[in-house]
Design an enzyme around this catalytic site. Structure first.
Site, PDB file in Angstrom:
ATOM      1  N   ASN A 150      12.750  31.405   8.567  1.00  0.00           N
ATOM      2  CA  ASN A 150      12.245  31.885   9.865  1.00  0.00           C
ATOM      3  C   ASN A 150      11.798  33.335   9.748  1.00  0.00           C
ATOM      4  O   ASN A 150      12.473  34.136   9.126  1.00  0.00           O
ATOM      5  CB  ASN A 150      13.311  31.730  10.954  1.00  0.00           C
ATOM      6  N   LYS A 173      11.863  36.195  -3.132  1.00  0.00           N
ATOM      7  CA  LYS A 173      11.953  34.729  -3.126  1.00  0.00           C
ATOM      8  C   LYS A 173      11.763  34.223  -1.706  1.00  0.00           C
ATOM      9  O   LYS A 173      12.589  34.450  -0.834  1.00  0.00           O
ATOM     10  CB  LYS A 173      13.303  34.253  -3.658  1.00  0.00           C
ATOM     11  N   GLY A 227      21.994  32.219   5.788  1.00  0.00           N
ATOM     12  CA  GLY A 227      23.229  31.790   6.441  1.00  0.00           C
ATOM     13  C   GLY A 227      24.469  32.270   5.685  1.00  0.00           C
ATOM     14  O   GLY A 227      24.391  32.607   4.503  1.00  0.00           O
ATOM     15  N   GLU A 248      22.128  40.068   5.533  1.00  0.00           N
ATOM     16  CA  GLU A 248      21.763  39.903   6.953  1.00  0.00           C
ATOM     17  C   GLU A 248      21.942  38.430   7.282  1.00  0.00           C
ATOM     18  O   GLU A 248      21.128  37.600   6.869  1.00  0.00           O
ATOM     19  CB  GLU A 248      20.299  40.296   7.168  1.00  0.00           C
ATOM     20  N   CYS A 282      18.006  34.687  14.375  1.00  0.00           N
ATOM     21  CA  CYS A 282      19.365  35.118  14.015  1.00  0.00           C
ATOM     22  C   CYS A 282      20.028  35.848  15.180  1.00  0.00           C
ATOM     23  O   CYS A 282      21.241  35.801  15.331  1.00  0.00           O
ATOM     24  CB  CYS A 282      19.321  36.008  12.786  1.00  0.00           C
ATOM     25  N   GLU A 380      26.734  28.568  14.633  1.00  0.00           N
ATOM     26  CA  GLU A 380      25.334  28.843  14.919  1.00  0.00           C
ATOM     27  C   GLU A 380      24.545  27.530  14.886  1.00  0.00           C
ATOM     28  O   GLU A 380      24.666  26.766  13.933  1.00  0.00           O
ATOM     29  CB  GLU A 380      24.798  29.794  13.846  1.00  0.00           C
TER      30      GLU A 380
END
Ligand code: NAD
Length: 488
Positions: A150, A173, A227, A248, A282, A380
């Site tokens: 995303n 990547k 994640g 992050e 996120c 999440e």
């Protein structure tokens, strides 16, 4: 089918293997992507290392690096439309969001272009009269930047921008889901005039590409977004090369509304917080924590908005809710909802995938007033699913907000200034938005704590974080060095 290539040492190539990318709006394959495996990773790290040491980059002035970044920013702005369309096609993110976001991505590179020659060392007032001591800020070296699917251009910009400003080189990547925008970004980057190997762009899968890259002995720092489970792998991988890491990760961010809030604003911000980007954000404000005094009225307004949101093809400008990125996300959302309902959550709206082609899931609201253990309050979703809890007191609101292992973002809606300050102090999260939500800027640091990771992206500190300090001691006396058996 459209063909994409990887970018290593200034050359484009097909990669060790190829894989199909599917259009999330239809579920059908539309492009062939390069699949990087160990040999490609090896080549990319070698190219980045060679570029890091070569005089064309290592000897370039910081101002010249800044000019190259400014040129890159211009090229991104010129190509924003193509990049936005590719991101929409390959990830299903709606064109309204990708167009606005990518135009702004150029500003991130511009910000770091300006910072490149402002990353300063320091002179120390050392406590020895015959010494000059100063600190040089030197680039960390070769950076592995790993991003999720995303907002890939945005998440790449907050790594590549400060890393290049600091003088590092990068192996980027892209995610295996929706890599098209970053592979196209490589083509644009190639025109900016950087020496070959300064940036290398790969895509591939976790075990054969991501794990090889992040454990590679030629990597000095891993900048990871994704994640928490993958982050644990990355940290284990970095036990091999002892690279530093910045992480992050995801969130379960509280969105707190007090009874005195501007309700129109709060409803719209909650829509933006959980239904924009189809909840695949996120910082999604996925836990509404709302004063019981206004809960019913607020939920009614929110439900109307949820039901009337325009679901459709992501490339149409009127679409407000597009598909989820992958089929796997669809079934995950359904499983989590089923488990939450079993735990006592009440379905207010949504809850089931739509009967149409593509990976569409409707805006969903779960009232968890009598379901404190529902998994939707902890895990999440990465989809348009909101969990709701009511509160009676400010202390209760704060306790509910902090009842999470994550700590990325938060929102507080109130007109009471002193209460806002108490909440700002009390909330454990890297970002507190007061009477607004989901605002970002290159100037403002971004990042979390707890299961949301560590490190900050954006702002001056992010550029400093791609440097290390070298302490230089220079003796100014011509006298012989005194007693050599005593530390000076
Ligand atoms: P993911 O963790 O599955 O994948 C992220 C990247 O890690 C991909 O490029 C993947 O190929 C790579 N990867 C997978 N296994 C690996 C391994 N063993 N070693 C190294 N790399 C490996 O994430 P996703 O599903 O693509 O994205 C969604 C997640 O990203 C959500 O949890 C979301 O909250 C998070 N996210 C966080 C932020 C933030 O800034 N905090 C921003 C966007 C997304």
């Amino acid at each position: 089918m459209q063909q994409f290539q990887q970018y290593i040492g200034g050359e484009f190539s097909d990669g060790s293997a190829r894989f199909e990318s599917r259009d999330p709006a239809t579920g059908t394959p539309w492009a062939m992507m390069p699949e990087a495996r160990a040999a490609d990773v090896e080549a990319a790290v070698a190219a980045a290392r060679a570029a890091f040491l070569a005089p064309e980059w290592a000897g370039m002035t910081a101002s010249a690096r800044g000019r190259l970044l400014a040129r890159l920013a211009d090229l991104i702005a010129e190509n924003a439309d193509t990049l936005a369309r590719l991101e929409t096609r390959d990830t299903g993110k709606i064109i309204r969001e990708t167009s606005a976001q990518i135009a702004y991505v150029a500003e991130y590179y511009r910000y770091y272009a300006g910072l490149a020659d402002k990353i300063e060392g320091a002179h120390l007032p050392i406590d020895k009269p015959d010494m000059e001591v100063w600190l040089r800020r030197e680039p960390l070296g070769v950076v592995a930047a790993v991003v999720p699917w995303n907002s890939q251009l945005f998440l790449a910009a907050v790594k590549v921008g400060p890393a290049l400003a600091a003088g590092c080189t990068v192996v980027l990547k892209a995610s295996e889901d929706g890599p098209a925008p970053l592979l196209e970004f490589a083509r644009i980057f190639d025109q900016a005039g950087f020496p070959p190997g300064v940036l290398n762009v790969l895509t591939g899968f976790g075990p054969d590409c991501g794990a090889v890259l992040t454990s590679h002995p030629g990597i000095d720092h891993v900048a990871f977004t994704g994640g928490p489970e993958t982050a644990r792998h990355v940290v284990r991988n970095s036990a091999e090369n002892l690279a530093s890491t910045s992480l992050e990760l995801g969130g379960k961010s509280p969105f707190i509304v007090f009874e005195d809030a501007d309700i129109d604003s709060a409803v719209n911000a909650q829509v933006s917080g959980i239904f924009a980007a189809t909840g695949q954000s996120c910082v999604a404000g996925s836990r509404l924590i709302i004063s019981n005094e206004i809960k019913d009225a607020f939920l009614q307004r929110l439900t109307e908005k949820a039901k009337s949101a325009r679901i459709g093809a992501p490339d149409l400008p009127e679409t407000e809710i597009g598909p989820l990125c992958t089929r796997a996300q669809l079934s995950r959302a359904e499983d989590l909802i089923a488990a939450s309902l079993s735990a006592g959550a009440q379905l207010v709206t949504g809850g089931q995938q739509l009967e149409r082609e593509g990976y569409f899931f409707p805006p969903t609201i779960l009232d968890c007033s009598d379901a404190a253990e529902a998994p939707c309050l902890r895990e999440e979703f990465f989809g348009p699913v909101l969990s709701v809890r009511g509160f009676d007191t400010e202390a209760e609101a704060l306790a509910l907000a902090n009842d999470t292992a994550h700590g990325l973002a938060s929102g507080v809606f109130t007109r009471d200034l002193t209460r806002a300050h108490r909440m700002i102090r009390g909330i454990r999260a890297g970002i507190v938005w007061v009477n607004t939500y989901r605002a970002v800027s290159p100037i403002a640091p971004f990042g979390g704590q707890g299961l949301s990771g560590h490190g900050r992206e954006g702002g001056l500190q992010a550029a400093l974080d791609y440097t290390r300090v070298k302490t230089v001691w220079l003796r100014t006396s011509d006298d012989p060095i005194p007693d050599p058996f005593v530390m000076r």
